[in-house]
Design a protein around this motif. Structure first.
Motif, PDB file in Angstrom:
ATOM      1  N   LYS A 179       0.816  -1.226   0.000  1.00  0.00           N
ATOM      2  CA  LYS A 179       0.000   0.000   0.000  1.00  0.00           C
ATOM      3  C   LYS A 179       0.846   1.272   0.000  1.00  0.00           C
ATOM      4  O   LYS A 179       0.458   2.294   0.573  1.00  0.00           O
ATOM      5  N   LYS A 181       2.298   4.290  -2.228  1.00  0.00           N
ATOM      6  CA  LYS A 181       1.838   5.023  -3.405  1.00  0.00           C
ATOM      7  C   LYS A 181       2.694   4.739  -4.636  1.00  0.00           C
ATOM      8  O   LYS A 181       3.913   4.882  -4.605  1.00  0.00           O
ATOM      9  N   GLU A 182       2.025   4.313  -5.743  1.00  0.00           N
ATOM     10  CA  GLU A 182       2.620   4.105  -7.060  1.00  0.00           C
ATOM     11  C   GLU A 182       3.651   2.979  -7.112  1.00  0.00           C
ATOM     12  O   GLU A 182       4.330   2.795  -8.126  1.00  0.00           O
ATOM     13  N   LYS A 208       8.969   0.556  -9.181  1.00  0.00           N
ATOM     14  CA  LYS A 208       8.002   1.500  -9.739  1.00  0.00           C
ATOM     15  C   LYS A 208       8.616   2.183 -10.958  1.00  0.00           C
ATOM     16  O   LYS A 208       9.814   2.464 -10.996  1.00  0.00           O
ATOM     17  N   ASN A 244       1.408   5.552   3.505  1.00  0.00           N
ATOM     18  CA  ASN A 244       2.552   6.040   2.743  1.00  0.00           C
ATOM     19  C   ASN A 244       3.785   6.334   3.598  1.00  0.00           C
ATOM     20  O   ASN A 244       4.392   7.401   3.519  1.00  0.00           O
ATOM     21  N   ASP A 273       6.797   9.398  -0.729  1.00  0.00           N
ATOM     22  CA  ASP A 273       5.988  10.368  -1.477  1.00  0.00           C
ATOM     23  C   ASP A 273       5.614   9.894  -2.872  1.00  0.00           C
ATOM     24  O   ASP A 273       5.069  10.678  -3.679  1.00  0.00           O
ATOM     25  N   GLY A 274       5.881   8.637  -3.174  1.00  0.00           N
ATOM     26  CA  GLY A 274       5.571   8.120  -4.506  1.00  0.00           C
ATOM     27  C   GLY A 274       6.790   8.057  -5.410  1.00  0.00           C
ATOM     28  O   GLY A 274       6.759   7.369  -6.440  1.00  0.00           O
TER      29      GLY A 274
END
Length: 280
Positions: A179, A181-182, A208, A244, A273-274
Motif C-alpha cells: 500500500k 503510493k505508485e 516503480k 505512505n 511520497d511516490g
C-alpha cells in the motif's frame, strides 16, 4: 551502535585465496540442484570445456540466459569471499543445444518473473572496506538485484551482504506493494549464516516506473540467549502501519554478568511520497 555492527563484521574476517583448491567449501547460496533450471547473473559468464579456470573457453552467455544444471562438480573455486563449485550445464543457443562448465558464482542465487520483467538476485563481487575507528580492513560481499525486460537491463541496485559466513542460506521473493503510493510491488532478498553470532541481512527493494529503489538494509544477529539484535519494517498494510510510510523497528537484548536481561528498542519513520523516501 554502528561501530558494534562493524566490530561484529570485522570479527568474522577470514583470510581467503583466489586460487582453486579441491578442499575449498562452497558458500551454501551457490548450491544448485541437478536437473533444475538456473539463470546467468553476471553480464557474461564463460562456458569452459572442463571445470577449471584455466580450461579453454568454448562459449559465453549473457545475463538472464537460462541454463539447465546437469551435474555439480566436486571441485570449487574461491574468489574473494565467494566460493562456488563448478557445474556442468546445457543451454539453447542459435537453435542448438550445447553444454559446458560454468562457475556457480556466475549464476543467480534467486530469480523471479512478474508482469513481463525478470528479476535476478546474485552476489557480484567482494570488496575491501575500512573501519576507521578500529583501523582495520574487512571483506564485504556486494549483492545486486537486476530488473530485465527481454534482453534489456532496466534497472539495478547493489547492497552489502556481509562476509562469506553470512552466505549459508538465501531467499528471494516478490511481495505486494504494501500500500505504498505508485509502487507496483516489492522484492525481498535475504542472506543468513548457520552459526550464532553470524549476521543475516534483509534487503527490501521497491519497483516503480521501471526503477528499483533499495530501502535501508535490515540486519539481524544473535548469540543464543546472550545477545540479539533484530530489525524489521512495518509497512502501511501491516498492523500498526501508517499511510505512505514505513517504520523501521529495532529491538536489542543483552545479558549482563549477573544474567540480567537488558533490552533496548527504537524506531524510525520513513515517509514515502511516490518517488522516494525521507526520514521523518
Amino acid at each position: 551502535m554502528k561501530s558494534l555492527f562493524t566490530f561484529l563484521l570485522i570479527g568474522l574476517v577470514r583470510v581467503v585465496s583466489a586460487q582453486e583448491q579441491e578442499y575449498t567449501y562452497s558458500n551454501g547460496v551457490f548450491n544448485f540442484e541437478d536437473h533444475k533450471p538456473q539463470k546467468v547473473f553476471t553480464d557474461w559468464a564463460r562456458v569452459r570445456q572442463s571445470p577449471d579456470v584455466k580450461a579453454p573457453v568454448s562459449d559465453s552467455l549473457p545475463s538472464n540466459q537460462q541454463v539447465l544444471v546437469l551435474q555439480k562438480e566436486p571441485v570449487a573455486l574461491q574468489l574473494g569471499e565467494r566460493a562456488a563449485n563448478w557445474y556442468k550445464v546445457s543451454y539453447q543457443k542459435n537453435g542448438e543445444t550445447k553444454d559446458g562448465y560454468i562457475w556457480g558464482g556466475n549464476l543467480a542465487i534467486g530469480y523471479r518473473n512478474k508482469d513481463g520483467y525478470d528479476f535476478l538476485f546474485g552476489i557480484s563481487k567482494t570488496i575491501d572496506r575500512t573501519d576507521k575507528q578500529f583501523n582495520q580492513v574487512y571483506k564485504q560481499n556486494i549483492a545486486a538485484i537486476r530488473a530485465i525486460q527481454g534482453n534489456r537491463l532496466v534497472s539495478e541496485v547493489t547492497f552489502d551482504t556481509g562476509s562469506a559466513e553470512s552466505l549459508s542460506y538465501a531467499t528471494f521473493t516478490i511481495e505486494s506493494n504494501h500500500k505504498l503510493k505508485e509502487v507496483l510491488f516489492t522484492l525481498k532478498a535475504s542472506v543468513s549464516g548457520e552459526a550464532c553470532g553470524i549476521p543475516g541481512y534483509d534487503q527490501y527493494i521497491l519497483f516503480k516506473d521501471q526503477k528499483l529503489i533499495a530501502l535501508p538494509q535490515l540486519m539481524n544477529v544473535g548469540d543464543a540467549d546472550v545477545y540479539y539484535h533484530d530489525e524489521k519494517f512495518i509497512f502501511p498494510n501491516d498492523k500498526g502501519g501508517i499511510p505512505n510510510a514505513f517504520i523501521l523497528k529495532m529491538e536489542e537484548m543483552e545479558r549482563d554478568d549477573q544474567d540480567r536481561e537488558k533490552k533496548k528498542r527504537s524506531s524510525k519513520t520513513y515517509v514515502w511520497d511516490g518517488n522516494g523516501f525521507t526520514l521523518k
